[in-house]
Structure formats: C-alpha cells, structure tokens
Scaffold this motif. Structure first.
Motif: not given
Ligand SMILES: Nc1ncnc2c1ncn2[C@@H]1O[C@H](COP(=O)(O)OP(=O)(O)O)[C@@H](O)[C@H]1O
Ligand SMILES: [Mg+2]
Lengths: 290, 349
Positions: B136-137, B173-175, B133-134, B140, B206-207, B129
C-alpha cells in the motif's frame, strides 16, 4: 486517518516501547545481496585469477630453488619435504583467495565519510550486517574466484593429497573458521577509523604484516622456536597456517581437534571484542560528533 | 496534550582543534594541539505537537544538522533533555529508530549498487513491515513521487532529484509517524524542488506525519510550514508562525526592472507616487525598487510601472534567510542578544 496510512494500532506511545533486533532472515538478505553485488563485478576477478597464479608461481620457483640448493643428504627444509612445501604454497594462496575481504576498508570509509550515521538510525546490528555481507562475499569468492584459481594452479604445480582422506573435510572446516577469524579481525581494524586519522595507511600496513603473520608468505617452521610459540598465542595463524598444516597432516588426532577449537575460540572471542569495540566507538562518535 | 517532541535546554559542544600558522606552528600543533570548545547548539528549547510540519531554519553553520542529529539519536547532547513520544533518542536509539524516518539531503540511505526496488525490499525486512502494508505504502509513493521510471535502476545511476525522491520514499516505507528532513532540497533544480515540496504537502495532509524540516531555502518554508523556528549561532532567535515573522521583519521584496528606454530613479519615483517604496539610486535601463509586502502589493507596483514605461523584463526577489535573520536583530526583538557582536548589521540592535 485515511486508509492509505499504515495505522499504528493502540496507543502510539506504548507501541514505541516495543521492538527488538532484526531477525535472522534479514541477515540472510544482506548476505544474498552482497553475493549478487560481487557477482555483478565478477569481471574484475578474472585478472585476480592471473595474479594469484603468478604469486603461487613465484613462491613455487623460489622454494624449488631453495630445495635444489639444500645440503646433500638433507631431505627436509624447515621441517617440510619439497612436495609438502609446494602444497603449502598452493593452499595458502588458494585459501587466501577465499578468506580475504575488505570489510575493514568498507567500514573505515563509512566512518571517515560520515555515512555511518545513517547506519546508526537503522534497527539492526551493524557488526552482524557487515559479517553477513562478508559471508556473501566469501560464497561468491569460493565459487567464482577460489574454484577457478584451484583449477588453474593444481594441475600447473601439483598439489599432493593429504596423508588421510578425512583431512579434506577437516581442512574445509578449518578454512571456514579461518574466514570467520579474518572477518572479525577486519571488523576490529575498521573500527579503528573512529580514532585514527590515517586509517587507510594502517589498513595497507596491516595487509602486508598479515601476509607474514598468518604464514602465507613463509611457513612458520622456517622461523626460530620462540617465534612459533609466540604465534601460538595470536589469532593470525588461525587465518592460514592452521588450515594449511591441517591439510598437510602436521596436526593429527588430539592436536587437530585442539587446533580447530582454538580457531573457533578466536572467531568467537574476536566477535565479542568487536561488539565491545563497536559499542565503545559508537558512544565515542555520538559524543564527539565524528 | 503531551507534545510529540519536547526539547529542553539542549546544548551541544564540539571540540575543535585550531591550527597554528607556519612550519613551527605545525610542529607545536603535533605536540600540544590547541583545543577549543565550539558550542554548536546553545540552550535550544521547543515543542512540536503531533501532526505539525515545522521548519527549522538558519544560515549555514547555525546548528540545524547538529540539532537533527540529536533528535534522531545520532549525537548525544552535552546537556539538556529531549523526549520524543516518551523516548530519549540517543539512549533508546535502536528501538526509537523503528518509529522515525530521516533524510539527510547530502547522503543517501539507499544501497548504492542495488536497484531502488531492492533497497525498498531490504528496508521492508529491516523494519519488519507486513507485506500488505508495504504494498500500500509503496503504491502510494510510486504514484506521488513518480518512481516507476527508475524503480529498477541502480541508485548510483540516478540524478540527484530522482535519488531524493527515492530517499523520501525510503524514509517513510515503514510508516513512521515522525519524519526528520535535513536540507531535503539542497542542490536540487527548481522542478525537483517543487516535486519534493508537493510530496511533503501530500504526506502531511494524507498521512498526518509530523515533520521537522531544516533548510536554508525560504521557498521550502513558505510553501510547507506555518510555524518556523529560526536558529542562529546555535540559539533560537524566533519561534512562531511565519505570518508573525513577516509582520515583525517586514517581509521585504526587491523588484528588478529592466526598461526599454533609459530613465532616472527620480523619474521612476514619480511613477509610483505615494506608494511606500524605495527606488535604489540608478540611472539607465536597470532599476531596483524595494518595498514591504505588508505596505503594498507587488502587483500594484508592477502595474504602476508597466502602465507608464515600456518594460523589457521584471524579476521579483524575496529576502533570503540571512536577510531575515539580520532583520530580526535590526528590530531589536531577538531573544538572543549576545550574538550581537557578530557583524555590524546587528550592532544597532
Ligand atoms: N563533527 C563536528 N566537529 C566539530 N565541529 C562541528 C562538527 N559538526 C558541526 N560542527 C560545527 O558546528 C556548527 C554547526 O554545524 P551544523 O549543525 O552542521 O550547522 P548547519 O546544519 O546549520 O549548517 C558549525 O560551526 C560547524 O562547523
Ligand atoms: Mg546542515
């Protein structure tokens, strides 16, 4: 899509088809973390220094007594002088303190407890992860375990230097290969947990048998010729007997190089075998459900 | 539109060895073990479109975990097809795993000896990742799950509830666009359960993550899912909206009332008058009354009793999964009828 999400660029389904094995950097992380983990448990190894010293002492007194009772006029026992014998005892135990690891047990436990399922849903090679962790452990052992043992044992019992200073280097290389061979073998044994009920019993038995077959307990030169030539065909001597005899200068020139190549070949061969056994085992477990 | 998950006629058999009795039986077992086939998942089919949160429910041993294991690629089915985003989980496992997250309630995917944050860093590397991006995630999840207080503690020191929160974060975590949860609230206390539920609602809204969630806790389902699939003895016996299930089964509620002064159930029945409720026979201080949420609201029943009698305490119980499953059989509209030889409850189906 809110901005907090990691958005997947382009067509979702297309991206799904990509993706490969994890990078080398990841495996370095596994090695580093294993090193740190063992470092956190280093207190446990202080008592280990004592027990290794006791093993060496036991063997030292055993073999000195044996040499004392040898017939008059005989210089050698099992082809070794007393000084060589003492070096043999010291080096094989010091070497073991470095090459040893428990990845067989760790893997077996994960299989028995079903934790292995969680490893299967990660994009990495479990075998490589385990070997990286073993490498981290080996580095820890080298610095925090083998080195102190060496510092205690060498002045106490007297390690003679090798006939040629270049052998120091070759010995280090040979012990590094010995670690690799042992780690591959342990991985293979750990995989047996997919098939055997009493894997812990097997691992215990293996530990005892290995001390004998690797030459840690008694040098192969004490055994009949047929035993020695049988050992030539097995990987076990690569774990201890080979590096120790490299140090003693019993392998020279051409012989020395061949010995190291054979060690490396075992490391590689067992790695490939481990990969095969692993994929067969995974197929087995995904079909049988553990 | 192509559904994200498509499951067709999925079956999974396990080989089990049946032990014989006695010493001699033990000897015979060694020589000739008695093998039997156990069909844990039996001809299961369903589809899940992207973005939905579906509850996969059933009693213990119904086959929930086995289904999840096939959908995550950990198990190869005996027969049937699964396609997730065009991939076959067990065949394409290594790269399939990059796109899914999974939490198994009884196990942790975190590294036991590492601090939670170290596990997260490692997962970032495993899934490659990007740093941004990591971050941000992670930020959150730290906020939604309140991870900060134990982010630097080793996993082995966490309570079950804390560990579960970390495992949820770890799985996301890896979206991944798809999350499998096998009993995510098992063993948790009320507060921890609630925080898991709140979090799942957040990530759904949200996601937009698609979630398949197994549980034997109806509370999870009622708060999270509109659609449920009920599985019993390996077979799907219901697949639809939770409201539809309610109207089919009746959504029974049991109210336990503790009075200050003893009374007979007959006298209490007078209190509720014409309301469609059933008072269980009982004299004294503690009484039970059952009714269907469709017929009457619990507030009305409670008001009637409280206005008439001095009440010491009240407890409302909803049906558990077992009762609902039995209810489906009782109504005789279960899709699966050949499981009816199990237990007398199903006998009148
Ligand atoms: N590895 C296995 N070997 C044999 N039987 C199993 C195995 N795993 C599960 N089972 C059996 O399959 C059935 C379904 O189990 P499972 O999928 O774990 O149910 P659930 O998750 O709904 O409780 C149960 O009867 C269980 O005993
Ligand atoms: Mg289960």
């Amino acid at each position: 899509m809110p901005e907090t999400a990691i958005t997947v660029p382009g067509n979702e389904f297309e991206r799904w088809r990509r993706g490969g094995a994890a990078t080398a950097g990841l495996y370095v992380s596994f090695a580093r973390l294993a090193f740190l983990k063992f470092l956190a448990y280093r207190l446990r190894y202080y008592t280990g220094v004592v027990s290794y010293t006791v093993f060496v002492a036991g063997n030292y007194y055993l073999f000195t007594a044996l040499f004392a009772s040898r017939p008059a006029g005989e210089e050698l026992i099992g082809g070794l002088t007393l000084a060589q014998m003492i070096s043999y005892v010291i080096l094989s135990w010091v070497g073991r303190s470095f090459t040893f690891n428990n990845i067989d047990r760790t893997l077996a436990q994960q299989v028995v407890q079903g934790e292995i399922a969680l490893q299967l849903i990660k994009p990495f090679h479990v075998q490589t992860v385990m070997l990286s962790e073993a490498l981290g452990e080996a580095l820890f052992r080298l610095l925090m375990f083998t080195a102190p043992i060496l510092l205690v044992v060498v002045p106490l019992f007297g390690l003679s230097s090798p006939p040629d200073p270049a052998l120091y280097g070759w010995t280090v290389l040979s012990f590094a290969l010995a670690f690799l061979v042992n780690a591959q073998l342990n991985f293979l044994v750990g995989c047996l947990a997919f098939y055997l009920k009493n894997i812990i019993g097997v691992i215990r038995a293996k530990m005892v048998i290995m001390e004998f077959l690797t030459g840690v307990l008694v040098p192969f030169t004490f055994f009949p010729a047929w035993f020695q030539s049988a050992m030539e065909w097995l990987p076990f001597q690569a774990i201890s007997y080979v590096p120790v005899t490299v140090y003693l200068g019993l392998r020279t020139g051409h012989d020395l190089i061949i010995s190291l190549i054979v060690q490396a070949a075992w490391a590689l061969g067992l790695f490939v075998l481990g990969r095969l056994l692993w994929s067969v085992s995974v197929k087995h477990v995904t079909l049988q459900g553990g | 539109m192509e559904p994200l998950i498509r499951v067709e006629n999925l079956c999974k058999d396990y080989q089990v060895t049946r032990r014989r009795e006695g010493v001699w039986g033990g000897v015979v077992d060694l020589v000739k073990p008695r093998r039997e086939i156990l069909r844990a998942v039996d001809d299961v089919s369903f589809e899940i479109p992207a973005g939905e949160m579906v509850g996969y429910i059933g009693a213990n041993g119904a086959g929930k975990s086995t289904t999840i294991k096939m959908l995550t690629g950990i198990l190869t089915p005996t027969s049937g097809h699964v396609s997730v985003g065009g991939l076959v989980p067990w065949r394409d496992r290594t790269h399939y795993t990059r796109h899914i997250g999974a939490v198994f309630g009884q196990r942790t995917q975190l590294w036991w000896d590492l601090a939670v944050i170290e596990s997260f860093h490692l997962l970032r590397k495993i899934y490659e990742v990007e740093e941004g991006a990591y971050r941000k995630q992670l930020d959150l999840f730290r906020e939604l799950l309140g991870l900060d207080e134990f982010l630097h503690q080793p996993v082995r020191k966490l309570s079950l509830g804390q560990r579960m929160r970390c495992d949820l974060a770890a799985a996301l975590l890896h979206g991944p666009r798809l999350l499998f949860l096998d009993e995510p609230t098992i063993g948790l206390d009320v507060v921890a359960k609630e925080s898991v539920r709140v979090f799942l609602r957040e990530i759904r809204d949200q996601l937009g993550v698609t979630v398949l969630l197994t549980t034997h806790d109806l509370g999870d389902i009622q708060q999270l899912c509109r659609r449920i699939v009920i599985i019993d003895h390996g077979k799907v016996i219901f697949d639809g909206e939770i409201d539809e299930l309610r109207s089919r089964v009746g959504d029974r509620i049991k109210l336990t009332i503790e009075l200050r002064e003893a009374a007979t159930s007959a006298s209490l029945a007078d209190v509720t008058g014409t309301m469609p409720v059933i008072w269980r026979a009982g004299d004294g201080l503690v009484h039970e009354v059952e009714f269907s949420r469709r017929d009457v609201r619990s507030a009305e029943v409670i008001r009637a009793v409280v206005n008439d009698r001095p009440v010491h305490d009240l407890r409302i119980e909803e049906q558990d999964i077992e009762e609902i499953v039995r209810g489906i059989y009782r109504r005789g509209d279960a899709k699966a009828t050949d499981a009816a030889d199990e237990g007398q409850e199903a006998g009148d189906a």
